[in-house]
Scaffold this motif. Structure first.
Motif, short mmCIF file in Angstrom:
data_model
loop_
_atom_site.label_atom_id
_atom_site.label_comp_id
_atom_site.label_asym_id
_atom_site.label_seq_id
_atom_site.Cartn_x
_atom_site.Cartn_y
_atom_site.Cartn_z
N SER A 25 -0.72 11.52 32.48
CA SER A 25 -1.28 10.68 33.55
C SER A 25 -0.28 10.41 34.65
O SER A 25 -0.65 10.16 35.79
N SER A 26 1.00 10.45 34.32
CA SER A 26 2.07 10.21 35.29
C SER A 26 2.22 11.39 36.26
O SER A 26 2.92 11.28 37.26
N THR A 120 5.78 6.47 32.15
CA THR A 120 6.42 5.97 33.37
C THR A 120 6.02 4.52 33.63
O THR A 120 6.67 3.84 34.41
N GLY A 121 4.95 4.08 33.00
CA GLY A 121 4.46 2.72 33.20
C GLY A 121 3.65 2.52 34.45
O GLY A 121 3.41 1.39 34.88
N LYS A 184 -5.06 18.51 30.17
CA LYS A 184 -4.93 17.16 30.70
C LYS A 184 -5.78 16.22 29.85
O LYS A 184 -6.97 16.05 30.10
N PRO A 185 -5.18 15.60 28.83
CA PRO A 185 -5.97 14.76 27.94
C PRO A 185 -6.21 13.33 28.44
O PRO A 185 -7.07 12.65 27.96
N LYS A 189 -7.28 10.37 37.20
CA LYS A 189 -7.40 11.53 38.08
C LYS A 189 -6.06 11.75 38.75
O LYS A 189 -5.46 10.81 39.27
N ILE A 190 -5.60 12.99 38.74
CA ILE A 190 -4.31 13.33 39.32
C ILE A 190 -4.54 14.24 40.51
O ILE A 190 -5.28 15.21 40.41
N LYS A 191 -3.89 13.89 41.62
CA LYS A 191 -4.07 14.69 42.85
C LYS A 191 -3.27 15.95 42.79
O LYS A 191 -2.23 16.04 42.25
#
Length: 191
Positions: A25-26, A120-121, A184-185, A189-191
């Motif tokens: 997610s990071s 990464t938090g 990508k589990p 949403k990642i750009k």
């Protein structure tokens, strides 16, 4: 309940510790992933694992337990149950964390953020901004798995287990260089 609980063994038992090529997610890549949803599908096992965290935070002055959606929602519920505190969640609205559904944080309330995994938090820090905008005070971040690998963080972290897992910037990822496709589990949403 937290005595003698082997969190890593429970995560292995439920199939939550995965190996492969993952987009986190990071936005970073990794060869390992902890799919805490595999743990959280078993309430009695989740209760045991999160009792480790509850034991660490039971003496903190906390008013509300708050988890960012998706990964922190069930964790917030279970920790709230064990600590006898209200459990609420933030969710993304137009890509930004927000408090909805009539949930409130009053000025001065002490809030414990919950996550499934902290790398990464990013979600926790976004949630902390929502809390601060409403006048609340962030006490710390609780999670099942802390995989920061010792990286500094703005708030205290209380985890059930720390996992040493390497993660890479996309440009430096050895798995990408080998041509391995990633999975990508996560839910963001990642750009």
């Amino acid at each position: 309940m937290a005595n003698n609980i082997n969190v890593t063994e429970i995560l292995k038992e439920v199939g939550a510790l995965l190996e492969g090529h993952f987009l986190l997610s990071s936005g970073r890549h990794s060869d390992k992933y902890c799919q805490c949803a595999k743990l959280l599908q078993y309430p009695e096992k989740a209760e045991k694992v999160l009792s480790v965290v509850a034991e660490k935070v039971k003496n903190l002055d906390v008013d509300i337990v708050l988890g960012p959606a998706m990964g922190g929602v069930i964790v917030a519920y279970e920790l709230g149950r064990q600590l006898n505190k209200p459990a609420i969640f933030t969710e993304r609205v137009d890509g930004k964390m927000a408090l909805r559904r009539g949930f409130e944080i009053k000025p001065g309330q002490k809030v414990l953020i919950t996550e499934d995994v902290v790398t990464t938090g990013k979600s926790s820090l976004e949630t902390a901004e929502v809390i601060k905008e409403l006048g609340g005070e962030v006490i710390g971040v609780c999670c099942i798995t802390d995989r920061r690998n010792g990286a500094d963080f703005e708030y205290p972290i209380y985890s059930a287990v720390e996992l040493e897992v390497k993660s890479y910037n996309v440009e430096e990822c050895p798995l990408c260089k080998q041509g391995l496709e990633y999975v990508k589990p996560g839910s963001r949403k990642i750009k």
